[in-house]
Design a protein around this motif. Structure first.
Motif, PDB file in Angstrom:
ATOM      1  N   VAL A 153      46.006  40.636  45.165  1.00  0.00           N
ATOM      2  CA  VAL A 153      45.706  42.368  44.594  1.00  0.00           C
ATOM      3  C   VAL A 153      47.254  42.605  44.916  1.00  0.00           C
ATOM      4  O   VAL A 153      47.781  42.339  44.983  1.00  0.00           O
ATOM      5  CB  VAL A 153      45.347  43.344  46.362  1.00  0.00           C
ATOM      6  N   ASP A 154      46.974  44.117  43.567  1.00  0.00           N
ATOM      7  CA  ASP A 154      49.618  43.357  42.508  1.00  0.00           C
ATOM      8  C   ASP A 154      49.199  45.047  42.953  1.00  0.00           C
ATOM      9  O   ASP A 154      48.832  45.990  42.574  1.00  0.00           O
ATOM     10  CB  ASP A 154      48.493  43.255  41.386  1.00  0.00           C
TER      11      ASP A 154
ATOM     12  N   ILE B  75      36.204  48.163  30.620  1.00  0.00           N
ATOM     13  CA  ILE B  75      36.291  47.623  32.502  1.00  0.00           C
ATOM     14  C   ILE B  75      35.328  46.241  32.494  1.00  0.00           C
ATOM     15  O   ILE B  75      35.687  45.307  32.884  1.00  0.00           O
ATOM     16  CB  ILE B  75      37.089  48.288  33.397  1.00  0.00           C
ATOM     17  N   PHE B  76      34.130  46.980  32.516  1.00  0.00           N
ATOM     18  CA  PHE B  76      33.054  46.629  32.830  1.00  0.00           C
ATOM     19  C   PHE B  76      31.978  46.115  31.577  1.00  0.00           C
ATOM     20  O   PHE B  76      31.320  44.679  31.526  1.00  0.00           O
ATOM     21  CB  PHE B  76      32.089  47.364  33.433  1.00  0.00           C
TER      22      PHE B  76
ATOM     23  N   PRO C 183      34.669  45.288  38.651  1.00  0.00           N
ATOM     24  CA  PRO C 183      33.984  43.727  37.863  1.00  0.00           C
ATOM     25  C   PRO C 183      34.149  42.601  39.306  1.00  0.00           C
ATOM     26  O   PRO C 183      35.134  42.832  40.251  1.00  0.00           O
ATOM     27  CB  PRO C 183      34.858  43.285  36.761  1.00  0.00           C
ATOM     28  N   ASN C 184      33.085  41.657  39.495  1.00  0.00           N
ATOM     29  CA  ASN C 184      33.399  40.570  40.163  1.00  0.00           C
ATOM     30  C   ASN C 184      34.723  39.612  39.589  1.00  0.00           C
ATOM     31  O   ASN C 184      34.810  39.725  38.912  1.00  0.00           O
ATOM     32  CB  ASN C 184      31.978  39.339  40.302  1.00  0.00           C
ATOM     33  N   GLY C 185      35.002  39.983  41.143  1.00  0.00           N
ATOM     34  CA  GLY C 185      36.607  39.030  40.910  1.00  0.00           C
ATOM     35  C   GLY C 185      37.639  40.140  41.090  1.00  0.00           C
ATOM     36  O   GLY C 185      38.623  39.570  40.704  1.00  0.00           O
ATOM     37  N   ALA C 186      37.113  40.894  40.593  1.00  0.00           N
ATOM     38  CA  ALA C 186      39.135  42.291  40.546  1.00  0.00           C
ATOM     39  C   ALA C 186      39.272  42.502  41.733  1.00  0.00           C
ATOM     40  O   ALA C 186      41.054  42.810  41.544  1.00  0.00           O
ATOM     41  CB  ALA C 186      37.961  43.493  40.276  1.00  0.00           C
TER      42      ALA C 186
ATOM     43  N   LEU D  79      39.269  48.853  40.626  1.00  0.00           N
ATOM     44  CA  LEU D  79      40.487  47.821  40.180  1.00  0.00           C
ATOM     45  C   LEU D  79      40.026  46.779  39.354  1.00  0.00           C
ATOM     46  O   LEU D  79      38.205  46.593  38.969  1.00  0.00           O
ATOM     47  CB  LEU D  79      39.993  47.506  42.283  1.00  0.00           C
ATOM     48  N   GLU D  80      40.522  46.595  38.686  1.00  0.00           N
ATOM     49  CA  GLU D  80      41.161  45.228  37.804  1.00  0.00           C
ATOM     50  C   GLU D  80      41.895  44.552  37.977  1.00  0.00           C
ATOM     51  O   GLU D  80      43.027  45.172  37.886  1.00  0.00           O
ATOM     52  CB  GLU D  80      40.811  45.683  35.880  1.00  0.00           C
ATOM     53  N   ARG D  81      40.837  43.005  37.731  1.00  0.00           N
ATOM     54  CA  ARG D  81      42.860  42.248  37.957  1.00  0.00           C
ATOM     55  C   ARG D  81      43.500  42.254  39.059  1.00  0.00           C
ATOM     56  O   ARG D  81      44.422  42.439  39.007  1.00  0.00           O
ATOM     57  CB  ARG D  81      43.481  41.652  37.027  1.00  0.00           C
ATOM     58  N   GLY D  82      43.406  43.036  40.296  1.00  0.00           N
ATOM     59  CA  GLY D  82      44.162  43.499  41.734  1.00  0.00           C
ATOM     60  C   GLY D  82      44.989  44.274  41.153  1.00  0.00           C
ATOM     61  O   GLY D  82      45.533  44.867  42.784  1.00  0.00           O
ATOM     62  N   ARG D  83      44.523  45.100  40.120  1.00  0.00           N
ATOM     63  CA  ARG D  83      45.232  46.667  39.790  1.00  0.00           C
ATOM     64  C   ARG D  83      44.666  47.428  40.300  1.00  0.00           C
ATOM     65  O   ARG D  83      43.625  47.442  39.431  1.00  0.00           O
ATOM     66  CB  ARG D  83      46.322  46.543  38.949  1.00  0.00           C
TER      67      ARG D  83
END
Length: 258
Positions: free
Chosen positions: A21-22, A236-237, A39-42, A213-217
């Motif tokens: 998480v950023d 995103i998806f 997405p998964n892993g976000a 949320l995408e890549r922790g942001r």
């Protein structure tokens, strides 16, 4: 303007040498049902856990203006109820006794059960539709039934903030609507609900606000029609959607991958 129940500023979480998480900031106010999508892993589960105080976190999380890092675990559990995904139960107890565990933060282990405890448990069983199998051993229940028992336990806590991680996972279509209705009602009763939802259509129909949320942001924080527009969903998806109207909501219908 009323202050938010929960306010998180500049939240970052690093696990295994990676930033999950950023620098995320989140506010939750009374009456809000906020959907957290991505997405998964976000990093959705990790963000929820950081708000609940379950993972080491950089930044500040406050409940009604007080830093939750200063709370004792029992105090935090009274104010912030966390529903994990998976709904795993290790103890072969009746469902009603599992739900009653939600009252644990309100008394020490040796205190007698109060009328308020009984009323909270009965209400939680009723609104989640679990009253009919309250006496059954929880480990004998189906996955969907266990999911609703887990939600009932959280509601029995009567916490002002509910943090729910995929609360409709494993539920059949009817009970997905039941649980979404329960969460919306909890918000309208003056609480704040933040739930991880993978179904973008249900998020659009039920949420008052959507966090993407995408890549922790956090890349979007807005009303559903704005946060979940066709262009952002594609970016995103990686799917194409048609936007349809159901009642007052503009709802994305996934048509194909990109």
């Amino acid at each position: 303007m009323t202050a938010p129940l929960l306010s998180a500023r500049d939240i970052s979480v690093r696990l295994g040498g990676r930033t999950i998480v950023d620098n995320a900031s989140v506010t939750l106010s009374a009456g809000e049902f906020v959907a957290l999508v991505g997405p998964n892993g976000a990093g959705k589960t990790t963000l929820l856990k950081s708000l609940a105080g379950l993972v080491p976190t950089f930044g500040t999380v406050e409940f009604e203006g007080q830093a939750t890092a200063s709370f004792k675990p029992r105090d935090r559990a009274r104010h912030l109820a966390y529903l994990p995904q998976g709904h795993s139960f290790s103890w072969p107890l009746p469902a009603a006794e599992i739900v009653a565990l939600g009252r644990y933060p309100h008394a020490d282990p040796f205190s007698p059960v109060s009328d308020k405890d009984r009323a909270a448990v009965a209400h939680a069983l009723d609104v989640t539709g679990t009253k009919d199998f309250a006496d059954r051993i929880v480990t004998t229940l189906s996955g969907g039934e266990r999911a609703r028992v887990a939600l009932a336990r959280v509601l029995a806590t009567q916490a002002r903030v509910v943090l729910a991680d995929e609360p409709i996972m494993s539920l059949d279509p009817r009970h997905q609507f039941v649980v979404m209705d329960v969460l919306r009602h909890a918000a309208r009763a003056g609480n704040a609900v933040l739930a991880v939802i993978h179904d973008l259509a249900l998020a659009s129909r039920y949420a008052t606000r959507v966090l993407v949320l995408e890549r922790g942001r956090i890349v979007a924080d807005d009303e559903p029609a704005t946060a979940l527009n066709a262009e952002r969903i594609a970016e995103i998806f990686g799917v194409e959607v048609d936007m349809i109207r159901i009642g007052d909501a503009q709802v994305p219908l996934v048509t194909k991958p990109l």
